[in-house]
Design an enzyme around this catalytic site. Structure first.
Site, PDB file in Angstrom:
ATOM      1  N   ARG A  34      -0.462  -9.038  13.286  1.00 59.95           N
ATOM      2  CA  ARG A  34      -1.047  -8.096  12.315  1.00 59.95           C
ATOM      3  C   ARG A  34      -1.760  -8.850  11.197  1.00 59.95           C
ATOM      4  O   ARG A  34      -2.814  -8.435  10.724  1.00 59.95           O
ATOM      5  CB  ARG A  34       0.050  -7.202  11.741  1.00 59.95           C
ATOM      6  CG  ARG A  34       0.515  -6.137  12.743  1.00 59.95           C
ATOM      7  CD  ARG A  34       1.893  -5.602  12.418  1.00 59.95           C
ATOM      8  NE  ARG A  34       1.962  -4.965  11.116  1.00 59.95           N
ATOM      9  CZ  ARG A  34       3.094  -4.756  10.442  1.00 59.95           C
ATOM     10  NH1 ARG A  34       4.249  -5.137  10.957  1.00 59.95           N
ATOM     11  NH2 ARG A  34       3.073  -4.163   9.280  1.00 59.95           N
ATOM     12  N   ARG A  93     -10.078  -0.129   8.200  1.00 59.00           N
ATOM     13  CA  ARG A  93      -9.529  -1.450   8.491  1.00 59.00           C
ATOM     14  C   ARG A  93     -10.538  -2.380   9.111  1.00 59.00           C
ATOM     15  O   ARG A  93     -10.202  -3.510   9.462  1.00 59.00           O
ATOM     16  CB  ARG A  93      -8.392  -1.301   9.496  1.00 59.00           C
ATOM     17  CG  ARG A  93      -7.070  -1.057   8.877  1.00 59.00           C
ATOM     18  CD  ARG A  93      -6.129  -0.818  10.023  1.00 59.00           C
ATOM     19  NE  ARG A  93      -4.961  -1.632   9.907  1.00 59.00           N
ATOM     20  CZ  ARG A  93      -3.858  -1.225   9.297  1.00 59.00           C
ATOM     21  NH1 ARG A  93      -3.785  -0.066   8.741  1.00 59.00           N
ATOM     22  NH2 ARG A  93      -2.827  -2.011   9.254  1.00 59.00           N
ATOM     23  N   ARG A 109      11.070  -0.857  11.246  1.00 62.57           N
ATOM     24  CA  ARG A 109       9.912  -0.507  12.064  1.00 62.57           C
ATOM     25  C   ARG A 109       9.808  -1.454  13.257  1.00 62.57           C
ATOM     26  O   ARG A 109      10.025  -2.649  13.130  1.00 62.57           O
ATOM     27  CB  ARG A 109       8.634  -0.612  11.215  1.00 62.57           C
ATOM     28  CG  ARG A 109       8.054   0.742  10.851  1.00 62.57           C
ATOM     29  CD  ARG A 109       6.970   0.637   9.828  1.00 62.57           C
ATOM     30  NE  ARG A 109       5.801  -0.117  10.249  1.00 62.57           N
ATOM     31  CZ  ARG A 109       4.683  -0.223   9.521  1.00 62.57           C
ATOM     32  NH1 ARG A 109       4.614   0.378   8.349  1.00 62.57           N
ATOM     33  NH2 ARG A 109       3.664  -0.922   9.958  1.00 62.57           N
ATOM     34  N   ARG A 127      11.659  -5.598   5.541  1.00 66.67           N
ATOM     35  CA  ARG A 127      11.425  -4.195   5.171  1.00 66.67           C
ATOM     36  C   ARG A 127      12.288  -3.251   6.003  1.00 66.67           C
ATOM     37  O   ARG A 127      12.490  -3.453   7.195  1.00 66.67           O
ATOM     38  CB  ARG A 127       9.958  -3.819   5.373  1.00 66.67           C
ATOM     39  CG  ARG A 127       9.753  -2.300   5.195  1.00 66.67           C
ATOM     40  CD  ARG A 127       8.318  -1.928   5.135  1.00 66.67           C
ATOM     41  NE  ARG A 127       7.596  -2.325   6.335  1.00 66.67           N
ATOM     42  CZ  ARG A 127       6.279  -2.176   6.485  1.00 66.67           C
ATOM     43  NH1 ARG A 127       5.572  -1.649   5.528  1.00 66.67           N
ATOM     44  NH2 ARG A 127       5.709  -2.568   7.590  1.00 66.67           N
ATOM     45  N   LYS A 159       0.833  -1.212   0.000  1.00 67.40           N
ATOM     46  CA  LYS A 159       0.000   0.000   0.000  1.00 67.40           C
ATOM     47  C   LYS A 159       0.865   1.259   0.000  1.00 67.40           C
ATOM     48  O   LYS A 159       0.669   2.162  -0.811  1.00 67.40           O
ATOM     49  CB  LYS A 159      -0.933   0.018   1.238  1.00 67.40           C
ATOM     50  CG  LYS A 159      -1.875  -1.166   1.324  1.00 67.40           C
ATOM     51  CD  LYS A 159      -2.775  -1.088   2.547  1.00 67.40           C
ATOM     52  CE  LYS A 159      -2.050  -1.153   3.885  1.00 67.40           C
ATOM     53  NZ  LYS A 159      -1.406  -2.445   4.190  1.00 67.40           N
TER      54      LYS A 159
HETATM   55  P1  AP5 Z   1       4.856  -1.555   1.938  1.00 63.74           P
HETATM   56  O1  AP5 Z   1       4.516  -0.791   0.721  1.00 63.74           O
HETATM   57  O2  AP5 Z   1       5.587  -0.854   3.002  1.00 63.74           O
HETATM   58  O3  AP5 Z   1       3.556  -2.322   2.505  1.00 63.74           O
HETATM   59  P2  AP5 Z   1       2.230  -1.780   3.209  1.00 63.74           P
HETATM   60  O4  AP5 Z   1       1.081  -2.438   2.530  1.00 63.74           O
HETATM   61  O5  AP5 Z   1       2.237  -0.294   3.302  1.00 63.74           O
HETATM   62  O6  AP5 Z   1       2.397  -2.485   4.616  1.00 63.74           O
HETATM   63  P3  AP5 Z   1       2.303  -1.890   6.099  1.00 63.74           P
HETATM   64  O7  AP5 Z   1       3.088  -2.844   6.966  1.00 63.74           O
HETATM   65  O8  AP5 Z   1       2.664  -0.459   6.150  1.00 63.74           O
HETATM   66  O9  AP5 Z   1       0.822  -2.100   6.381  1.00 63.74           O
HETATM   67  P4  AP5 Z   1       0.167  -2.156   7.743  1.00 63.74           P
HETATM   68  O10 AP5 Z   1      -1.230  -2.070   7.325  1.00 63.74           O
HETATM   69  O11 AP5 Z   1       0.514  -3.319   8.579  1.00 63.74           O
HETATM   70  O12 AP5 Z   1       0.821  -0.937   8.551  1.00 63.74           O
HETATM   71  P5  AP5 Z   1       0.292   0.499   8.889  1.00 63.74           P
HETATM   72  O13 AP5 Z   1       1.448   1.403   8.985  1.00 63.74           O
HETATM   73  O14 AP5 Z   1      -0.848   0.841   8.037  1.00 63.74           O
HETATM   74  O15 AP5 Z   1       5.698  -2.838   1.466  1.00 63.74           O
HETATM   75  C1  AP5 Z   1       6.202  -3.800   2.388  1.00 63.74           C
HETATM   76  C2  AP5 Z   1       7.571  -4.321   1.941  1.00 63.74           C
HETATM   77  O16 AP5 Z   1       7.426  -5.073   0.753  1.00 63.74           O
HETATM   78  C3  AP5 Z   1       8.603  -3.229   1.624  1.00 63.74           C
HETATM   79  O17 AP5 Z   1       9.880  -3.695   2.005  1.00 63.74           O
HETATM   80  C4  AP5 Z   1       8.511  -3.076   0.103  1.00 63.74           C
HETATM   81  O18 AP5 Z   1       9.719  -2.605  -0.442  1.00 63.74           O
HETATM   82  C5  AP5 Z   1       8.161  -4.488  -0.334  1.00 63.74           C
HETATM   83  N1  AP5 Z   1       7.299  -4.559  -1.506  1.00 63.74           N
HETATM   84  C6  AP5 Z   1       6.216  -3.774  -1.784  1.00 63.74           C
HETATM   85  N2  AP5 Z   1       5.625  -4.141  -2.942  1.00 63.74           N
HETATM   86  C7  AP5 Z   1       6.318  -5.213  -3.397  1.00 63.74           C
HETATM   87  C8  AP5 Z   1       6.208  -6.050  -4.569  1.00 63.74           C
HETATM   88  N3  AP5 Z   1       5.246  -5.868  -5.477  1.00 63.74           N
HETATM   89  N4  AP5 Z   1       7.095  -7.055  -4.708  1.00 63.74           N
HETATM   90  C9  AP5 Z   1       8.090  -7.263  -3.780  1.00 63.74           C
HETATM   91  N5  AP5 Z   1       8.261  -6.477  -2.680  1.00 63.74           N
HETATM   92  C10 AP5 Z   1       7.391  -5.472  -2.477  1.00 63.74           C
HETATM   93  O19 AP5 Z   1      -0.291   0.257  10.362  1.00 63.74           O
HETATM   94  C11 AP5 Z   1       0.577  -0.018  11.457  1.00 63.74           C
HETATM   95  C12 AP5 Z   1      -0.229  -0.117  12.732  1.00 63.74           C
HETATM   96  O20 AP5 Z   1      -0.896   1.134  13.009  1.00 63.74           O
HETATM   97  C13 AP5 Z   1      -1.362  -1.157  12.737  1.00 63.74           C
HETATM   98  O21 AP5 Z   1      -0.913  -2.441  13.067  1.00 63.74           O
HETATM   99  C14 AP5 Z   1      -2.312  -0.569  13.775  1.00 63.74           C
HETATM  100  O22 AP5 Z   1      -1.867  -0.848  15.075  1.00 63.74           O
HETATM  101  C15 AP5 Z   1      -2.197   0.942  13.537  1.00 63.74           C
HETATM  102  N6  AP5 Z   1      -3.203   1.426  12.567  1.00 63.74           N
HETATM  103  C16 AP5 Z   1      -2.970   1.955  11.331  1.00 63.74           C
HETATM  104  N7  AP5 Z   1      -4.120   2.266  10.717  1.00 63.74           N
HETATM  105  C17 AP5 Z   1      -5.124   1.929  11.578  1.00 63.74           C
HETATM  106  C18 AP5 Z   1      -6.544   1.976  11.510  1.00 63.74           C
HETATM  107  N8  AP5 Z   1      -7.180   2.417  10.410  1.00 63.74           N
HETATM  108  N9  AP5 Z   1      -7.243   1.552  12.591  1.00 63.74           N
HETATM  109  C19 AP5 Z   1      -6.628   1.101  13.696  1.00 63.74           C
HETATM  110  N10 AP5 Z   1      -5.285   1.001  13.815  1.00 63.74           N
HETATM  111  C20 AP5 Z   1      -4.538   1.408  12.764  1.00 63.74           C
HETATM  112 MG    MG Z   2       2.367   1.110   4.907  1.00 60.11          MG
END
Ligand code: AP5
Ligand code: MG
Ligand code: ZN
Length: 208
Positions: free
Chosen positions: A163, A88, A152, A122, A13
């Site tokens: 997660r 989410r 992270r 990552r 994402k």
């Molecule tokens: P990346 O693009 O970083 O993936 P992402 O989908 O953004 O994954 P996140 O871990 O950021 O998602 P998340 O939903 O767990 O975390 P968030 O910060 O939202 O890519 C990942 C890796 O893969 C990278 O190394 C990249 O280079 C590689 N990659 C990407 N595309 C690729 C491809 N096509 N092929 C190969 N490699 C690839 O949330 C964190 C925490 O915050 C949650 O756990 C929760 O506690 C809280 N939170 C956030 N939003 C909410 C909400 N709405 N409600 C409640 N709590 C929330």
């Molecule tokens: Mg992200």
């Protein structure tokens, strides 16, 4: 454009959001990034969120929805938004429908069993948020801004496992929620990053 990026942790994402924002100029809003920024600054929201993020759980809906509602009122959201990591769960999706319903929801589909390696490998820039992966990146400075590249705190095996479970239980049902509204489009997130982006561009250009 009012766009939601849906996908499991590690689906790409954030990676795709950066590219979409560059090409289409749409405002990128990541709730995870907002929480991490608050944490870094030591705000009450950041301290509250930390307890949940460290356990791989969702931050309570009332906190998260309030943050998004306020963010969507800012000037750079007048012509639309791109939400990454929100909604989410169904409660958040219903809240968003009341605030400012999306036009399109892009699901980045991936094999869940490939995500552990993506996430534990990552690395992210602590200044601009750019994502890297140890398989293709070995330095410790961001190639975009020169900031420090770090791991992270929630990208360890135990927390990633939690997660992924939260995703399956609470977020995955949103695929059907938006399908029922006729708003869902899907791209294959297992392809290479640029190929995923090419699929997204095809979907978005068809909208215009
Ligand atoms: P990346 O693009 O970083 O993936 P992402 O989908 O953004 O994954 P996140 O871990 O950021 O998602 P998340 O939903 O767990 O975390 P968030 O910060 O939202 O890519 C990942 C890796 O893969 C990278 O190394 C990249 O280079 C590689 N990659 C990407 N595309 C690729 C491809 N096509 N092929 C190969 N490699 C690839 O949330 C964190 C925490 O915050 C949650 O756990 C929760 O506690 C809280 N939170 C956030 N939003 C909410 C909400 N709405 N409600 C409640 N709590 C929330
Ligand atoms: Mg992200
Ligand atoms: Zn950077």
């Amino acid at each position: 454009m009012k766009l939601v990026l849906l996908g499991a942790p590690g689906a790409g994402k954030g990676t795709q959001a950066t590219k979409i924002a560059e090409k289409y100029g749409v405002t990128h809003i990541s709730t995870g990034d907002i929480f991490r920024k608050n944490l870094k600054e030591g705000t009450p929201v950041g301290l509250k969120a930390k307890a949940y993020i460290d356990k791989g759980q969702l931050v309570p809906d009332e906190v998260t929805c309030e943050i998004v509602a306020e963010r969507l009122k800012e000037a750079d959201c007048k012509t639309g938004y791109m939400l990454d990591g929100f909604p989410r769960n169904v409660m958040q999706a219903e809240a968003l429908d009341k605030m400012s319903a999306p036009d399109l929801v892009l699901n980045i589909a991936v094999d869940l069993d490939k995500l552990m390696a993506r996430l534990t490998g990552r690395r992210v820039c602590s200044a601009c948020g750019e994502s890297y992966h140890v398989s293709t990146f070995s330095g410790n400075k961001c190639t975009k801004c020169g900031g420090d590249v770090i791991q992270r705190a929630d990208d360890n095996e135990e927390t990633v496992g939690k997660r992924l479970k939260v995703y399956t239980d609470q977020t995955q049902p949103l695929i059907d929620y938006y399908k029922a509204q006729g708003k869902l489009a899907e791209v294959d997130g297992m392809k290479a990053i640029d190929d995923v982006f090419a699929e997204i561009v095809t979907v978005l250009d068809a909208l215009a």
